[in-house]
Structures are given as C-alpha cells and as structure tokens.
Design a protein around this motif. Structure first.
Motif, mmCIF file in Angstrom:
data_model
loop_
_atom_site.group_PDB
_atom_site.id
_atom_site.type_symbol
_atom_site.label_atom_id
_atom_site.label_comp_id
_atom_site.label_asym_id
_atom_site.label_seq_id
_atom_site.Cartn_x
_atom_site.Cartn_y
_atom_site.Cartn_z
ATOM 1 N N GLN A 4 37.934 -43.102 9.270
ATOM 2 C CA GLN A 4 39.199 -42.606 8.721
ATOM 3 C C GLN A 4 39.825 -41.536 9.604
ATOM 4 O OE1 GLN A 4 36.270 -42.487 7.020
ATOM 5 N NE2 GLN A 4 36.112 -40.645 5.790
ATOM 6 N N ASP A 5 39.040 -40.912 10.488
ATOM 7 C CA ASP A 5 39.591 -39.929 11.419
ATOM 8 C C ASP A 5 40.649 -40.572 12.318
ATOM 9 O OD1 ASP A 5 37.629 -38.393 10.241
ATOM 10 O OD2 ASP A 5 36.432 -38.147 12.054
ATOM 11 N N ILE A 6 40.388 -41.793 12.727
ATOM 12 C CA ILE A 6 41.341 -42.521 13.580
ATOM 13 C C ILE A 6 42.620 -42.799 12.790
ATOM 14 C CG2 ILE A 6 41.721 -44.618 14.946
ATOM 15 C CD1 ILE A 6 39.571 -42.670 16.068
ATOM 16 N N VAL A 7 42.475 -43.192 11.526
ATOM 17 C CA VAL A 7 43.640 -43.481 10.679
ATOM 18 C C VAL A 7 44.486 -42.218 10.511
ATOM 19 C CG1 VAL A 7 44.395 -44.298 8.413
ATOM 20 C CG2 VAL A 7 42.394 -45.339 9.498
ATOM 21 N N THR A 52 40.276 -33.648 0.411
ATOM 22 C CA THR A 52 39.042 -33.109 0.983
ATOM 23 C C THR A 52 38.670 -33.860 2.254
ATOM 24 O OG1 THR A 52 38.277 -32.564 -1.241
ATOM 25 C CG2 THR A 52 36.604 -32.635 0.498
ATOM 26 N N GLU A 53 38.771 -35.187 2.212
ATOM 27 C CA GLU A 53 38.413 -35.991 3.385
ATOM 28 C C GLU A 53 39.449 -35.835 4.498
ATOM 29 O OE1 GLU A 53 36.075 -37.626 5.801
ATOM 30 O OE2 GLU A 53 35.362 -37.352 3.758
ATOM 31 N N ILE A 54 40.715 -35.666 4.155
ATOM 32 C CA ILE A 54 41.758 -35.413 5.166
ATOM 33 C C ILE A 54 41.433 -34.112 5.896
ATOM 34 C CG2 ILE A 54 44.193 -34.795 5.527
ATOM 35 C CD1 ILE A 54 44.265 -37.624 4.779
ATOM 36 N N SER A 55 41.137 -33.076 5.139
ATOM 37 C CA SER A 55 40.823 -31.779 5.730
ATOM 38 C C SER A 55 39.590 -31.863 6.625
ATOM 39 C CB SER A 55 40.604 -30.753 4.617
ATOM 40 O OG SER A 55 40.318 -29.491 5.162
ATOM 41 N N ALA A 56 38.539 -32.518 6.145
ATOM 42 C CA ALA A 56 37.327 -32.674 6.944
ATOM 43 C C ALA A 56 37.606 -33.497 8.196
ATOM 44 C CB ALA A 56 36.227 -33.331 6.107
ATOM 45 N N GLY A 90 35.894 -46.978 23.590
ATOM 46 C CA GLY A 90 34.758 -46.712 22.732
ATOM 47 C C GLY A 90 34.833 -47.216 21.307
ATOM 48 N N LEU A 91 36.044 -47.427 20.793
ATOM 49 C CA LEU A 91 36.198 -47.735 19.376
ATOM 50 C C LEU A 91 35.464 -48.999 18.948
ATOM 51 C CD1 LEU A 91 37.723 -46.515 16.919
ATOM 52 C CD2 LEU A 91 39.418 -48.280 17.293
ATOM 53 N N LYS A 92 35.532 -50.055 19.759
ATOM 54 C CA LYS A 92 34.911 -51.315 19.339
ATOM 55 C C LYS A 92 33.389 -51.227 19.311
ATOM 56 C CE LYS A 92 35.296 -53.591 23.845
ATOM 57 N NZ LYS A 92 35.917 -54.737 24.513
ATOM 58 N N PHE A 93 32.820 -50.204 19.967
ATOM 59 C CA PHE A 93 31.377 -50.019 19.925
ATOM 60 C C PHE A 93 30.970 -49.114 18.765
ATOM 61 C CE2 PHE A 93 32.497 -50.703 24.404
ATOM 62 C CZ PHE A 93 31.856 -51.922 24.581
ATOM 63 N N VAL A 94 31.802 -48.136 18.452
ATOM 64 C CA VAL A 94 31.500 -47.201 17.365
ATOM 65 C C VAL A 94 31.850 -47.812 16.015
ATOM 66 C CG1 VAL A 94 31.978 -44.894 16.456
ATOM 67 C CG2 VAL A 94 31.876 -45.247 18.913
ATOM 68 N N PHE A 95 32.997 -48.493 15.937
ATOM 69 C CA PHE A 95 33.459 -49.128 14.705
ATOM 70 C C PHE A 95 33.784 -50.591 14.988
ATOM 71 C CE2 PHE A 95 34.988 -44.649 14.527
ATOM 72 C CZ PHE A 95 34.076 -44.196 13.582
ATOM 73 N N PHE A 145 39.604 -48.119 7.329
ATOM 74 C CA PHE A 145 39.402 -47.440 6.055
ATOM 75 C C PHE A 145 39.985 -48.327 4.966
ATOM 76 C CE2 PHE A 145 40.143 -44.194 2.757
ATOM 77 C CZ PHE A 145 38.888 -43.597 2.741
ATOM 78 N N LYS A 146 39.418 -48.264 3.783
ATOM 79 C CA LYS A 146 39.796 -49.188 2.709
ATOM 80 C C LYS A 146 41.269 -49.145 2.320
ATOM 81 C CE LYS A 146 38.170 -45.843 -0.651
ATOM 82 N NZ LYS A 146 37.116 -45.482 -1.567
ATOM 83 N N SER A 147 41.939 -48.013 2.511
ATOM 84 C CA SER A 147 43.343 -47.899 2.097
ATOM 85 C C SER A 147 44.334 -48.266 3.203
ATOM 86 C CB SER A 147 43.626 -46.476 1.611
ATOM 87 O OG SER A 147 43.441 -45.549 2.663
#
Length: 188
Positions: A4-7, A52-56, A90-95, A145-147
């Motif tokens: 979700q950090d990427i989103v 909370t997750e946005i802030s994190a 890196g993204l395709k290896f991490v996610f 991310f699901k949304s």
C-alpha cells in the motif's frame, strides 16, 4: 515496505500532477473547496486505506528515502526518480503479480485504457483486478492493495500509474520495458 506504500506514493504523485495542471488553467478555474487532498483524512477517502495505515505508510516512505518532505509546504512527496527505479527494477520481485481465475473486474496492465492497443498479443484474455462493479471479464490479478479498483475509478491518473505498474509486474521483457518507458514519461 508494504504494497500500500506504493499506492499512497502514486496518489501523492497524482495530486502533484493535478496541482501542476491547475496552475496552467486560466483564472477562475479553481477546484472546489473542501478536505485537503494531501491530509491523512483526504488520502483515506481517496484510497480506502485507514488513516493509521496512511500515516504509517508515509513514515515508512520518508524513512526509506522513497519520499521526501516538500520544502515549501512540508507535505510528503514521492522522490520520483527513486520510486521509478524501485518500480522498474524491484517491484515485481518484492510484490509479484500472479494471474488467477477468470473474474469480472477492472482492466489492468495492457487491458487498461493507458496501454490498450500498445501491443498486440496472440492471446485474447485480459488482466483485471477483481471488482464487483467491473464490466470486463478476464484473468484476475491481485492488486497492490484491496481498495485499488475503487481508488482507480475515482482518479484516472492514479489508474494509469497502477496499470503501468501491473504491466511491469506481469509483462515479459518487451512489455515491461514499454510500461517502464511510459512511466518515465509520466514521472517526468
């Protein structure tokens, strides 16, 4: 780092791009007043990710250097060069993205509007994010991310960024390179 950090970073880029476009508009064409789109509450409403997750997420991105604080506004903003490098290399290896069962959903990767018609493939199956309000049938791809499908419906630029990322995650070398080049153009 979480997916979700990427989103969140891509949404921040979309907001920056919107601001640049508004600066170019004639006087009197300002956006409607309301919630600050850059606020945690504004991002929550746009992305369907909790405050909370946005802030994190923003804190993780700042500590990794993939985001920086804007000198003028103090708002977090993506470090576009580093974000692009991470996405391309890196993204395709991490996610990693994996194709799943046939489902109704929102087109992504080369089936999305940003890439439709860019490459001709022998297959007729498209890739979709599973989404109850989607109108296309295709092989499902789990979004970052699901949304994501709901957020993409609200923001055309964010949709394009996410679809290009899925093309990098799913595509072979030729397809991934085309998507990476289009990302380079859009990232500026």
């Amino acid at each position: 780092m979480k997916s979700q950090d990427i989103v969140v970073l891509l949404k921040l880029m979309s907001l920056e791009d919107d601001e640049k476009m508004r600066v170019q508009l004639p006087a009197g064409h300002s956006p409607p007043a309301g919630e600050d789109a850059y606020s945690v509450r504004g991002l929550e409403a746009a992305l369907g990710i909790s405050k909370t997750e946005i802030s994190a997420s923003i804190n993780r991105s700042l500590s990794s250097g993939i985001a920086i604080k804007d000198r003028k506004t103090g708002r977090p903003k993506p470090n576009r060069r580093q974000l692009r490098e991470f996405i391309v290399h890196g993204l395709k290896f991490v996610f990693p993205a994996k194709l799943g069962a046939m489902q109704r959903g929102l087109p992504t990767a080369f089936a999305a509007p940003v890439l439709r018609g860019s490459l001709h493939s022998a297959g007729s199956l498209i890739s979709v994010w599973p989404y109850a309000r989607g109108h296309e049938m295709g092989q499902s791809v789990e979004p970052l991310f699901k949304s994501v499908p709901e957020a993409a419906e609200k923001d055309e630029r964010l949709y394009a960024y996410l679809a290009l990322i899925d093309a990098v995650r799913l595509g072979n070398q030729r397809e991934a390179n085309l998507a990476a080049n289009l990302l380079q153009e859009r990232f500026g």
